[in-house]
Write an enzyme that holds these catalytic residues in place. Sequence first.
Site, PDB file in Angstrom:
ATOM      1  N   ARG A 186       0.833  -1.219   0.000  1.00  0.00           N
ATOM      2  CA  ARG A 186       0.000   0.000   0.000  1.00  0.00           C
ATOM      3  C   ARG A 186       0.862   1.262   0.000  1.00  0.00           C
ATOM      4  NH1 ARG A 186      -2.738  -3.503  -1.064  1.00  0.00           N
ATOM      5  NH2 ARG A 186      -4.787  -4.057  -0.275  1.00  0.00           N
ATOM      6  N   SER A 211     -11.332  -0.577   1.986  1.00  0.00           N
ATOM      7  CA  SER A 211     -10.833  -0.888   3.330  1.00  0.00           C
ATOM      8  C   SER A 211     -10.368   0.401   3.983  1.00  0.00           C
ATOM      9  CB  SER A 211      -9.665  -1.870   3.248  1.00  0.00           C
ATOM     10  OG  SER A 211     -10.117  -3.073   2.701  1.00  0.00           O
ATOM     11  N   GLU A 246      -6.315   3.868   5.732  1.00  0.00           N
ATOM     12  CA  GLU A 246      -5.739   3.687   4.394  1.00  0.00           C
ATOM     13  C   GLU A 246      -6.013   4.872   3.459  1.00  0.00           C
ATOM     14  OE1 GLU A 246      -5.916  -0.436   2.777  1.00  0.00           O
ATOM     15  OE2 GLU A 246      -6.649   0.549   0.975  1.00  0.00           O
TER      16      GLU A 246
HETATM   17  C1  LIG Z   1     -15.519  -0.094  -2.730  1.00  0.00           C
HETATM   18  C2  LIG Z   1     -14.027   0.112  -2.786  1.00  0.00           C
HETATM   19  C3  LIG Z   1     -13.175  -0.983  -2.873  1.00  0.00           C
HETATM   20  C4  LIG Z   1     -11.784  -0.812  -2.921  1.00  0.00           C
HETATM   21  N1  LIG Z   1     -10.995  -1.914  -2.990  1.00  0.00           N
HETATM   22  C5  LIG Z   1      -9.635  -1.775  -2.990  1.00  0.00           C
HETATM   23  C6  LIG Z   1      -8.791  -2.928  -3.052  1.00  0.00           C
HETATM   24  O1  LIG Z   1      -9.253  -4.061  -3.118  1.00  0.00           O
HETATM   25  N2  LIG Z   1      -7.460  -2.734  -3.035  1.00  0.00           N
HETATM   26  C7  LIG Z   1      -6.893  -1.488  -2.980  1.00  0.00           C
HETATM   27  O2  LIG Z   1      -5.665  -1.391  -2.977  1.00  0.00           O
HETATM   28  N3  LIG Z   1      -7.683  -0.376  -2.947  1.00  0.00           N
HETATM   29  C8  LIG Z   1      -9.023  -0.490  -2.952  1.00  0.00           C
HETATM   30  N4  LIG Z   1      -9.827   0.626  -2.885  1.00  0.00           N
HETATM   31  C9  LIG Z   1      -9.201   1.962  -2.824  1.00  0.00           C
HETATM   32  C10 LIG Z   1      -9.128   2.681  -4.185  1.00  0.00           C
HETATM   33  O3  LIG Z   1     -10.074   2.185  -5.069  1.00  0.00           O
HETATM   34  C11 LIG Z   1      -7.757   2.605  -4.842  1.00  0.00           C
HETATM   35  O4  LIG Z   1      -6.782   3.159  -3.987  1.00  0.00           O
HETATM   36  C12 LIG Z   1      -7.725   3.360  -6.184  1.00  0.00           C
HETATM   37  O5  LIG Z   1      -6.550   3.021  -6.886  1.00  0.00           O
HETATM   38  C13 LIG Z   1      -7.789   4.869  -6.038  1.00  0.00           C
HETATM   39  O6  LIG Z   1      -7.885   5.417  -7.354  1.00  0.00           O
HETATM   40  P1  LIG Z   1      -8.698   6.726  -7.645  1.00  0.00           P
HETATM   41  O7  LIG Z   1      -8.515   7.021  -9.095  1.00  0.00           O
HETATM   42  O8  LIG Z   1     -10.096   6.618  -7.173  1.00  0.00           O
HETATM   43  O9  LIG Z   1      -7.883   7.776  -6.778  1.00  0.00           O
HETATM   44  P2  LIG Z   1      -8.466   8.941  -5.845  1.00  0.00           P
HETATM   45  O10 LIG Z   1      -9.260   8.370  -4.744  1.00  0.00           O
HETATM   46  O11 LIG Z   1      -9.091   9.994  -6.664  1.00  0.00           O
HETATM   47  O12 LIG Z   1      -7.099   9.520  -5.247  1.00  0.00           O
HETATM   48  C14 LIG Z   1      -6.371   8.765  -4.293  1.00  0.00           C
HETATM   49  C15 LIG Z   1      -4.988   9.407  -4.099  1.00  0.00           C
HETATM   50  O13 LIG Z   1      -4.256   9.274  -5.313  1.00  0.00           O
HETATM   51  C16 LIG Z   1      -3.919  10.567  -5.820  1.00  0.00           C
HETATM   52  N5  LIG Z   1      -4.057  10.485  -7.272  1.00  0.00           N
HETATM   53  C17 LIG Z   1      -5.102   9.983  -7.982  1.00  0.00           C
HETATM   54  N6  LIG Z   1      -4.845  10.055  -9.296  1.00  0.00           N
HETATM   55  C18 LIG Z   1      -3.614  10.602  -9.415  1.00  0.00           C
HETATM   56  C19 LIG Z   1      -2.792  10.945 -10.524  1.00  0.00           C
HETATM   57  N7  LIG Z   1      -3.170  10.751 -11.789  1.00  0.00           N
HETATM   58  N8  LIG Z   1      -1.562  11.501 -10.251  1.00  0.00           N
HETATM   59  C20 LIG Z   1      -1.161  11.728  -8.987  1.00  0.00           C
HETATM   60  N9  LIG Z   1      -1.886  11.435  -7.914  1.00  0.00           N
HETATM   61  C21 LIG Z   1      -3.108  10.875  -8.123  1.00  0.00           C
HETATM   62  C22 LIG Z   1      -4.890  11.546  -5.173  1.00  0.00           C
HETATM   63  O14 LIG Z   1      -4.336  12.841  -5.097  1.00  0.00           O
HETATM   64  C23 LIG Z   1      -5.049  10.907  -3.817  1.00  0.00           C
HETATM   65  O15 LIG Z   1      -3.952  11.246  -3.005  1.00  0.00           O
HETATM   66  C24 LIG Z   1     -11.224   0.493  -2.856  1.00  0.00           C
HETATM   67  C25 LIG Z   1     -12.086   1.596  -2.767  1.00  0.00           C
HETATM   68  C26 LIG Z   1     -13.462   1.415  -2.722  1.00  0.00           C
HETATM   69  C27 LIG Z   1     -14.361   2.602  -2.636  1.00  0.00           C
END
Ligand SMILES: Cc1cc2nc3c(=O)[nH]c(=O)nc-3n(C[C@H](O)[C@H](O)[C@H](O)COP(=O)(O)OP(=O)(O)OC[C@H]3O[C@@H](n4cnc5c(N)ncnc54)[C@H](O)[C@@H]3O)c2cc1C
Length: 340
Positions: A165, A239, A335
């Site tokens: 992570r 999570s 997380e």
């Molecule tokens: C229902 C659910 C289930 C999930 N299951 C998992 C799982 O099984 N495993 C897991 O690891 N995670 C899981 N997650 C967490 C999440 O989905 C991941 O961390 C995902 O990769 C976040 O991507 P996002 O585009 O939504 O980022 P965001 O939530 O929009 O951003 C998260 C972080 O990344 C940064 N960020 C986003 N895009 C960029 C970019 N292009 N450049 C620089 N920084 C950036 C943001 O500034 C922020 O700090 C889950 C979330 C939910 C809601």
Amino acid sequence: MKKPNFIQENVSLAPLTILRLGGAARFYADIADESALLEALAFAQTQSLALLILGGGSNLVIADTGFAGLALRIKPRGIHQQSDAVVTVAAGEPWDEFVAHCVAHNWAGIETLSGIPGLVGGTPIQNVGAYGQEVSATIQTVRAYDRVAQRFVHLSHAECGFAYRQSIFNTTARERYIVWSVTFGLRVNGTATWHYPDLQKRFTTQPSLHEVRAAVLDIRRRKGMVIDEADSDTRSAGSFFKNPSLSVDEFAALNERAANIPHYPNANQFKVPAAWLIEQAGFPKGFTAGRVAISTKHSLALVNRGGATTAELIALMRQIQDGVEKRFGVRLQPEPIFVG
Ligand SMILES: Cc1cc2nc3c(=O)[nH]c(=O)nc-3n(C[C@H](O)[C@H](O)[C@H](O)COP(=O)(O)OP(=O)(O)OC[C@H]3O[C@@H](n4cnc5c(N)ncnc54)[C@H](O)[C@@H]3O)c2cc1C
């Protein structure tokens, strides 16, 4: 510098997050190409604005007071095949659509990461992982805008500093890079990963990539881990707590407080499931505090039942952290990323 027309003012961020929580951004823009990014960054610099990069908003907890700077949502799409199963994917591509694309082409490597919400650009940030795979195992390079050097750079796998992570993007170089595209190396006709216990229970012989994807999606749906607008158990950040990694001494101290603690050896550490600690500390699935709750399907997911505030969610987080610490002497670490 005059504000570019594509930058809007006072835009509510709650609808851009899966939790549907948080106030407004002072300035906001959807970023579709490199020139828009550079223009927006120049505006932020001349106005001394803090920057928030948004992907799919699935790992973000935004304060009720919002964000006083410039929020940019990274939108470019596209999957470009370089050779065989080496593909460069734009940061704005929805992650699960890319997983489906790989499975359809019989490219192995990310099939157990099916159903994770968010965009491709968000996956390297916390090195997403699930059911026996981490995205870092397939990432070859990351192309990103470096806000210090003020130019686009290519970061090698080693330079990304991936761990559980974790990467440089959420630790040593936090907020320095804007991920623009990610190059993945997948395995052509490779075998599917299925060593994780939840998957092993479902198969007796080597499953196909399609079968593993379908199984993971089914398991995740049962846990409320696939986004479904109609199901408030999926209005979460996934999570909410990391599984604590304890030293030998810390694990020994934990064993003095309880018997039969599930654990997995991990280098010189012991990883203990946060979900078990939470349940044993008196917070069952469905535990509710007003408009926020623990999901009825998953002990690690904190959910917004509708109309909640971020303050309410944080209060529930602290209640759980304090309860687990009192019972087990272990402080759970969240997380998601907190903004504001
Ligand atoms: C229902 C659910 C289930 C999930 N299951 C998992 C799982 O099984 N495993 C897991 O690891 N995670 C899981 N997650 C967490 C999440 O989905 C991941 O961390 C995902 O990769 C976040 O991507 P996002 O585009 O939504 O980022 P965001 O939530 O929009 O951003 C998260 C972080 O990344 C940064 N960020 C986003 N895009 C960029 C970019 N292009 N450049 C620089 N920084 C950036 C943001 O500034 C922020 O700090 C889950 C979330 C939910 C809601």
